[in-house]
Every structure is written in structure tokens, then in C-alpha cells.
Write a protein that holds these residues in place. Sequence first.
Motif, PDB file in Angstrom:
ATOM      1  N   ARG A  27       0.806  -1.215   0.000  1.00 36.18           N
ATOM      2  CA  ARG A  27       0.000   0.000   0.000  1.00 36.18           C
ATOM      3  C   ARG A  27       0.840   1.267   0.000  1.00 36.18           C
ATOM      4  N   TYR A  28       2.136   1.114  -0.073  1.00 34.27           N
ATOM      5  CA  TYR A  28       2.986   2.294   0.020  1.00 34.27           C
ATOM      6  C   TYR A  28       3.592   2.658  -1.329  1.00 34.27           C
ATOM      7  N   THR A  38      -1.532  15.922   3.397  1.00 34.35           N
ATOM      8  CA  THR A  38      -2.170  15.837   4.710  1.00 34.35           C
ATOM      9  C   THR A  38      -1.813  14.536   5.413  1.00 34.35           C
ATOM     10  N   PHE A  68       7.464  -1.189  10.493  1.00 33.81           N
ATOM     11  CA  PHE A  68       6.196  -0.544  10.845  1.00 33.81           C
ATOM     12  C   PHE A  68       6.087  -0.456  12.362  1.00 33.81           C
ATOM     13  N   PRO A  94       4.503   5.565  12.715  1.00 31.68           N
ATOM     14  CA  PRO A  94       3.875   4.866  11.580  1.00 31.68           C
ATOM     15  C   PRO A  94       4.409   5.370  10.241  1.00 31.68           C
ATOM     16  N   ILE A  95       4.269   4.526   9.233  1.00 33.00           N
ATOM     17  CA  ILE A  95       4.565   4.956   7.866  1.00 33.00           C
ATOM     18  C   ILE A  95       3.224   5.350   7.241  1.00 33.00           C
ATOM     19  N   TYR A  96       3.147   6.594   6.802  1.00 35.22           N
ATOM     20  CA  TYR A  96       1.890   7.118   6.269  1.00 35.22           C
ATOM     21  C   TYR A  96       1.842   6.929   4.763  1.00 35.22           C
ATOM     22  N   VAL A 112      -4.552   7.997   1.436  1.00 35.30           N
ATOM     23  CA  VAL A 112      -5.781   7.294   1.797  1.00 35.30           C
ATOM     24  C   VAL A 112      -6.598   7.042   0.535  1.00 35.30           C
TER      25      VAL A 112
END
Lengths: 396, 370
Positions: free
Chosen positions: B33-34, B71, B264, B269-271, B274
Motif C-alpha cells: 500500500r505504500y 495531509t 512498521f 507509523p509509515i503514512y 488514503v
Amino acid sequence: MYFRKKDCVAMILAGGQGSRLMVLTEDTAKPAVPFGGKYRLIDFPLSNCVNSGIDTVGILTQYQPLQLNEYIGNGMPWGLNSTNGGIHVLSPYSKSASSEWYKGTANAIFQNISFIDRYNPKNVLILSGDHIYKMDYSKMMREHNKRKADCTIAVLDVSLEEASRFGIMNTDDEGRIFEFEEKPKNPKSTKASMGIYIFRWEVLKEYLISDNEDPTSSNDFGKNIIPRLIDDGYNLFAYSFNGYWKDVGTIDSLWQSNMDILGENPELDMREKENRIYARNYANPSSFVSKSADVVNSYVAEGSLVYGKVHNSIISTGCVIERGAEIHDSFIMPNTVIEKSSVIKYAIIGEDTVVHANAKIGDNPEFYEKNKWGIAVVGKEREVPQNKIILPKETF
Amino acid sequence: MKAMGVVFSNIYDSSLGELTNHRTVASLPFGGRYRQIDFVLSNMSNSGIYNIGVITKYNYRSLMDHLGSCTEWDLNRKNEGLTILPPFVSGNTGIYKGKLEALYSAVAFIDNPNYDYVVVSDSTVLCNINLRDAIESHIKSGVDITIISNKEAADGKKHPLAISVNTKNRVTGLLIDSPAEKGSYVGMGMFIFKREMLVSAIKQCYAKGYVHLERDFIQRGFNEKKLRIGIYKFDGVVLRNEDIKSYYKNNMALLESKVRKGLFLQDNPIYTKVRDEIPTYYGEGSEVCDCLLADGCSVYGKIDNSILFRGVRVEKGAEVKGSIVMQGTKIGKDAKLECVILDKNVTVSEGAVLKGTPQHPVIVRKGETV
């Protein structure tokens, strides 16, 4: 200060305690109760508003609002962090002459007349913070405007047996409401109110003010405002809604609506891209499903680690299901750990809870008499000791 | 003490072949997801570095799309925040040949008197590091440059910067594109400079026609004994995505819980962006064995030792083994995949068979149909 005029302002009633959800709402407001793996109940009306083009929303909070306020924040996850309008959390406040709590649904709106007046809207949309459904309010608004209605109430066709549990609208052939009956013993119609109202603001405001002056009134939309509008000959129409809708006021309905998103063609399709439900996201890594796991007909959200068996269940964000644990037909709320060899069947397990090894929570309905069986519930931030047995219908 | 950050988004584009045809290495998807840049941005943001410039060269649309208003990384700020620095063409500069040249075009951004230190970083070395500690150690040691480094196995593999140090963490040897020796360290593409020193060095090097940061500035300065160079030893998990082979291997490494735990961290956290996907659905007949799955997938087939990005669909009878499947890809009925990297929005038709090896995974390009 000048505020741009809005066509419609939405007001979400989110102050209720939800006492029938028992341990799940002991220290949090009902709209903040988790749902579907990564959502909270309030996500539904908020996302519906945004998807219907409504950008000004007031949320009326009262009971244990901390978690709810924190969750809503500046409204960014729903795209409601706008300069004009946006999201506003409205708690009761003290005034120079008096200070009081929100006494009823209508009183909550009455106390915020000045908020709505700032946007000087044509219509006000009243919503509940604890209903699960996807709806485009703009269609209802179009009907409302076309019929030049003073009030439009969304209704759902229910079975005749169920009708006595709801507020029932009796209408003529054109959908005009001539009578409202709260939980009638002998229902004349099956059009149940969904607690979604559009009012012409001018009319509503007048009635809120006079309702507040009436000491005998219980300041409720269903009991007081709607019947008085009907009596005084205003134009009230019913708007029929055909989709999925559920009031998750009880443990059973909360459990059932979670189960309703499972399956190939679920009753409530969360997967479809239209009318997407938005939620606040936390920075969790992907979920990991190990080779010892067995996951069937279930949702597993990001941040979860699954080593055990998960059937017909929902595992929310940040949960750990250890090896040998079994979860059947249950809803596990976020950040909960189910330790090894615990068996959970037909249950709801609250947030941030640890179920220690070898516990047994809930059971299949077929082994019990009908009135002795129910969903087992474990509350928020609990620690279920090792080997603990929690029977169906019990709470912990 | 206040620090700012500068991140390179394009430096190793060519080494990742087809995967970076349409994107920067910074926006290359990783770990379900990154995007690679999420790691360095999250590290900076978690360490209190909120003024960050991202230097871009070309193909940066996907990067801008990913970052949006920033954000998610908490970089949408009133007074600081993230700035994208596109190629600044004046005279005949054109696009950069090296990091020094890239820094030269960003000199106006870097030369900000509000900041004392600058952390300069690549986006291909993934880790979860507290940069606050690294900056403190830089200040305490009194060196001109701190190279954030870790120990790697002396397996003959070449590294962009192999470093030997004395007991005081001072650099005694500096080799470019060389294998790590036993007991020596390897640079992680992250450097800490004093701002004033960096700005004057960039200007001087540019005037002399130097382009390569490590070779022309750091190594030369070290050889001529003009610069005191130290290292900050990092001992956490470090994943270097230098080529397709290491990219594949590092993705697969995430299936080990000790690597995930090192990358992680709950407190840091790794953002990432979204996407409002729903949780992943496991249908009847799905079989999942040691896989990492992001939200929004629907699994009806068999997946084994694989990484599924958001919104992937695996139909009944399909078998996916040792593969990386990026966002929105659909794998048809009875398809058999082994050691495959499927880029975004690929369609694998019913019954298709693709087989690579961990050394040479098969790559299917973005949007293609197999």
C-alpha cells in the motif's frame, strides 16, 4: 460575519446514549460505535451527505462525545474541511438566561437555530447518527422541491408484522401524509419512517419555537412536530426508499447489519464504487494472513494479523487472531487481540480488548432454546481471562 | 536546532527498468500500500522535520498525484510543509545529471535562514529511523557531514558508498560503487549537513562543473582532507531497492514478521495516501498462505507468499505464488502466476500462465492485458 447562503444544511442527531447497545456504549456515543471493519456508524450519514452534494453539516452531540469529536476532527476524511460550510460539532452550551441539555430531538435543533440561520438555508435535512444505509439525499430533495412540500419524510416499506415497531405514515395515493402513528398496534400502512426529514426551514423554525414554549411537549420530531404540522394542514409527503436500511439500536441489529455485508451478493454492498462510505484512516500496514489461517466469507481490514480460523466474520483494523483461535459469525471491533485456542461464535467483541487463551464466547443458536440464545457481547477495553466462558446473550 | 529535508525522487530511475517507465522511483509502489517516498517522508515527519523539498526531474505526475496536499504525512502546514521542486531550467541547465546539479537548482529553497541543518535523502532505501537522534549525534560529533549508514553483509555486492570508520565513528575510507568489506559500513543515501556549509559547497561545486554529490563533493573533500566526515550507525531493518531483483526480494522480505516489526513501528507509523477502500473480502474457496493484503481486495482463488496491493481481484481457481500484484489488477479464473510482478491495473485473462524466477521475475507493465 457574512456566510454564503446554502440551499440545504444537514443536522445529524448524534447525542443519544444508545443504552440498548449496553457495554458497547458505556463510555462512547452510539454514532462512534465501529462497523464493518473500518467504519463507525457516523460515517454513513456523513458520507451520504457528501455524496449527495451537501457540504454544510452540524453534528449534535451530547452523550460521551470525546471519541466522536476526536473521530470527526476537522471533517477531512469526508471532504468536509471546506472554507464555506464544512462540519460543525454542536454541543449544548450555557446561555445568559439558562443552560440546558438537549431535551429531545426537536429541542436539539431548536437550541441551534442561530447556527442554521447563519447559512439562511431554504431547507434543513435532519438525520440520525446511527442508521446504516446508503442514500442519495439529492433525489429526495428534488421530490421535496418539485412537490413544494413543507416537509418530506423518507419511508421504507416494511412487513405488516414489523410495522408496529416503527413510526408509520398513512398517506393518500399521491404520497401526501394525512396521519402519523407512532408504533401502532393495528398499522394501517407499512410505510415506516426512517428518521430522515427535509423541512422548509422557515416552517420548521416557527414550529420549533412554539414547540419549545409548550411545557407539555416532549420536544420530539415524531411525537410533536410532525403531528402538529399535519394538524395545521401543511404539505407533508412521504418519499419511498428502496435500498438497505437498518437502525442499529440493538445488539442484534448491530450484529445482523454487519453480517449483511458478507457474501457474494450482500444485502448491503460496501464494495460498489458509487456512494462510497468514507472513514477516518489510520496508518496501518497491510494485513497479514499466515499459512495456519483459514479465512472464508469474511472481511479482514488493514493492520490485522490472522493466524487462526475466521469464518463468516468481520475482523477490523489492527486485530490479531492467534493460531488455533476460531471465529465464527462474529464481529471483532478494531485493535482487539484474540489469543490462541479461544473460540468465538455469534459474538461482538469490543475495541482494544484482549481475549486471553482458551476462552469460549457465544455459541451456535441451534443448541439453545429460542429465548435463552442471543449474541454474546464483550465491551471496550476489556480483558477476558484465560479459559473464561461467556454464554450466548451474556455480556462481559 | 532546526532541520529541513531535501528528497531526491528520480536518482536511480534507470535501475528499476520497466517499473519506472511511467513514474519516479519515489512513487514506485512497495509493500502492498505504500510508495517508496512514504518511508522517507514519514521518517522526516515523525522526527519533526516539516519543511521538505522533493526534487523531481521527469515523470513526476504520479508522484504529485500521490502526494496531493500531503495531509496524510502531516505535511499540510501553515508555515512549513512539502514543496515539490520541478526542474528549474535557467540558461542551458536542462535536466540534472547528478544530485549536486539537482541541489544547485534547489539552492533558493535550501538557503532558508530559519534552518540550521539539512537532511538530504534518496527515496530508495527504506527504513524506519528517528532522524532526531541522527541530527543530535551530528551536532555532538562536530563533523561537517554525517552519513547515515548501516552494516551489510560483505557478500561482494557493490554499494554506492562503502565506508570504513575508526572507533570514534570518523570515516577513514570512502569508496564509491564498491563492495562492503567486513566490519565496514554502507551509506543509506541519507546525509546531514550544516545548511550554510551545504549551500556554499553546492555553489562552489557547480562553478567547477561538478555534478556527483558523493564523488565530486564528499569523496573529493575527504581525500583532500577538507571535510570531516562521520557516520550515524543505524541498526534497524534496511531495505535497499536498487534493482528489480532487490525490489522483488525486499517485497518478499515483508512476509517475515521480524522485518515488518522493524519497519512498521506503532509509535512511528509509515503514512500513505488514503484511498477509502473497504476491508479485503475472502470468498468461499479462497486459500491464503503467508500473504500481505491491502484493503479493497477480493480473493476467491489461491494465493501463496504474495503481496496484493489495494483493490486486487483474484478469481476462483487462480493460483498466485511468490508474486507482487499492484493496485487494481484483476487475475482471471484458473490463471497460474509464479514470481511475477504485475504493475497497476493489469488484466490477466482466464487460464493465462506466467512464470518467472526470484532472480528474474516476469514484469507486466501498467494497464496491459495478459
